[in-house]
Design a protein around this motif. Structure first.
Motif, PDB file in Angstrom:
ATOM      1  N   SER A  28      76.192  51.761 -75.524  1.00  0.00           N
ATOM      2  CA  SER A  28      76.054  51.097 -74.201  1.00  0.00           C
ATOM      3  C   SER A  28      75.119  51.619 -73.136  1.00  0.00           C
ATOM      4  CB  SER A  28      77.122  50.500 -73.775  1.00  0.00           C
ATOM      5  OG  SER A  28      78.044  49.857 -74.336  1.00  0.00           O
ATOM      6  N   HIS A  29      75.329  53.145 -72.986  1.00  0.00           N
ATOM      7  CA  HIS A  29      74.701  53.755 -72.067  1.00  0.00           C
ATOM      8  C   HIS A  29      73.908  54.838 -72.177  1.00  0.00           C
ATOM      9  CE1 HIS A  29      77.418  50.917 -69.742  1.00  0.00           C
ATOM     10  NE2 HIS A  29      78.205  51.641 -70.289  1.00  0.00           N
ATOM     11  N   GLY A  30      73.594  55.151 -73.514  1.00  0.00           N
ATOM     12  CA  GLY A  30      73.119  56.629 -73.663  1.00  0.00           C
ATOM     13  C   GLY A  30      73.738  57.613 -73.308  1.00  0.00           C
ATOM     14  N   ARG A  31      73.000  58.707 -72.764  1.00  0.00           N
ATOM     15  CA  ARG A  31      73.687  59.913 -72.088  1.00  0.00           C
ATOM     16  C   ARG A  31      73.839  59.903 -70.803  1.00  0.00           C
ATOM     17  NH1 ARG A  31      70.163  61.636 -76.354  1.00  0.00           N
ATOM     18  NH2 ARG A  31      70.881  62.585 -77.887  1.00  0.00           N
ATOM     19  N   ASN A  32      73.402  58.639 -70.181  1.00  0.00           N
ATOM     20  CA  ASN A  32      73.431  58.508 -68.626  1.00  0.00           C
ATOM     21  C   ASN A  32      74.814  58.433 -68.365  1.00  0.00           C
ATOM     22  OD1 ASN A  32      70.382  58.233 -68.247  1.00  0.00           O
ATOM     23  ND2 ASN A  32      70.624  56.375 -69.126  1.00  0.00           N
ATOM     24  N   PRO A  33      75.100  58.873 -67.104  1.00  0.00           N
ATOM     25  CA  PRO A  33      76.383  58.646 -66.555  1.00  0.00           C
ATOM     26  C   PRO A  33      76.469  57.041 -65.950  1.00  0.00           C
ATOM     27  CG  PRO A  33      75.100  60.060 -65.188  1.00  0.00           C
ATOM     28  CD  PRO A  33      74.348  59.625 -66.152  1.00  0.00           C
ATOM     29  N   PHE A  34      77.680  56.464 -66.348  1.00  0.00           N
ATOM     30  CA  PHE A  34      78.207  55.195 -65.924  1.00  0.00           C
ATOM     31  C   PHE A  34      79.691  55.113 -65.471  1.00  0.00           C
ATOM     32  CE2 PHE A  34      79.591  50.928 -66.939  1.00  0.00           C
ATOM     33  CZ  PHE A  34      78.710  50.177 -66.371  1.00  0.00           C
ATOM     34  N   PRO A  35      79.839  54.630 -64.146  1.00  0.00           N
ATOM     35  CA  PRO A  35      81.103  54.750 -63.735  1.00  0.00           C
ATOM     36  C   PRO A  35      82.279  53.928 -64.670  1.00  0.00           C
ATOM     37  CG  PRO A  35      79.577  53.217 -62.294  1.00  0.00           C
ATOM     38  CD  PRO A  35      78.751  53.907 -63.294  1.00  0.00           C
ATOM     39  N   HIS A  36      82.874  54.474 -65.258  1.00  0.00           N
ATOM     40  CA  HIS A  36      84.065  53.944 -65.941  1.00  0.00           C
ATOM     41  C   HIS A  36      85.344  54.840 -65.999  1.00  0.00           C
ATOM     42  CE1 HIS A  36      83.164  55.974 -69.602  1.00  0.00           C
ATOM     43  NE2 HIS A  36      81.930  55.452 -69.379  1.00  0.00           N
ATOM     44  N   ASN A  37      86.421  54.024 -66.213  1.00  0.00           N
ATOM     45  CA  ASN A  37      87.581  54.996 -66.160  1.00  0.00           C
ATOM     46  C   ASN A  37      87.951  55.731 -67.694  1.00  0.00           C
ATOM     47  OD1 ASN A  37      88.705  53.134 -68.136  1.00  0.00           O
ATOM     48  ND2 ASN A  37      90.105  52.165 -66.682  1.00  0.00           N
ATOM     49  N   ALA A  38      88.621  56.646 -68.001  1.00  0.00           N
ATOM     50  CA  ALA A  38      88.740  57.220 -69.415  1.00  0.00           C
ATOM     51  C   ALA A  38      88.902  56.215 -70.396  1.00  0.00           C
ATOM     52  CB  ALA A  38      90.091  58.181 -69.257  1.00  0.00           C
ATOM     53  N   ALA A  39      89.152  55.024 -70.343  1.00  0.00           N
ATOM     54  CA  ALA A  39      89.592  53.880 -71.273  1.00  0.00           C
ATOM     55  C   ALA A  39      88.022  53.199 -71.592  1.00  0.00           C
ATOM     56  CB  ALA A  39      90.624  53.160 -71.156  1.00  0.00           C
TER      57      ALA A  39
END
Length: 119
Positions: A28-39
């Motif tokens: 979904s996001h490649g190597r980019n950071p994306f704010p989500h929880n551990a799940a």
């Protein structure tokens, strides 16, 4: 945390990503950071809890700091990278300090609310 993850995966070849828990994020996001929880649940404003009550809000803040502290402790146990472990230890210690400061604020707010107010 997003920066730590990005630094760990920014140069990772796809062969090393396939079959890992990171694969779903990568799709979904490649190597980019994306704010989500551990799940993998994306961050939304519903993660923020607040009331029109300073005592309730401070207890919510205290609980959030303890949850973050516990998460960092788990991540430290899982980490085998000394640089990541050092960063996690710093963040862990910061959560402890935040918890202490929120506790101090709670005492001050309770004292103020329990005192007589003369206007």
């Amino acid at each position: 945390m997003g920066t730590i993850v990005w630094k760990l995966v920014k140069d990772a070849p796809i062969e090393k990503i396939k079959g890992t828990p990171f694969e779903a994020h990568f799709v979904s996001h490649g190597r980019n950071p994306f704010p989500h929880n551990a799940a993998g649940y994306a961050w939304t404003a519903t993660f923020i809890q607040s009331k029109e009550d300073p005592i309730a809000n401070l207890y919510e803040d205290l609980a959030a700091e303890q949850k973050a502290r516990a998460t960092y402790e788990t991540l430290i146990k899982l980490s085998d990278d000394p640089g990541v472990t050092d960063a996690l230890k710093f963040l862990h210690q910061r959560e402890i300090i935040h918890f202490q400061r929120f506790g101090e604020a709670l005492v001050k707010v309770e004292d103020y609310l329990n005192s007589k107010h003369i206007f």
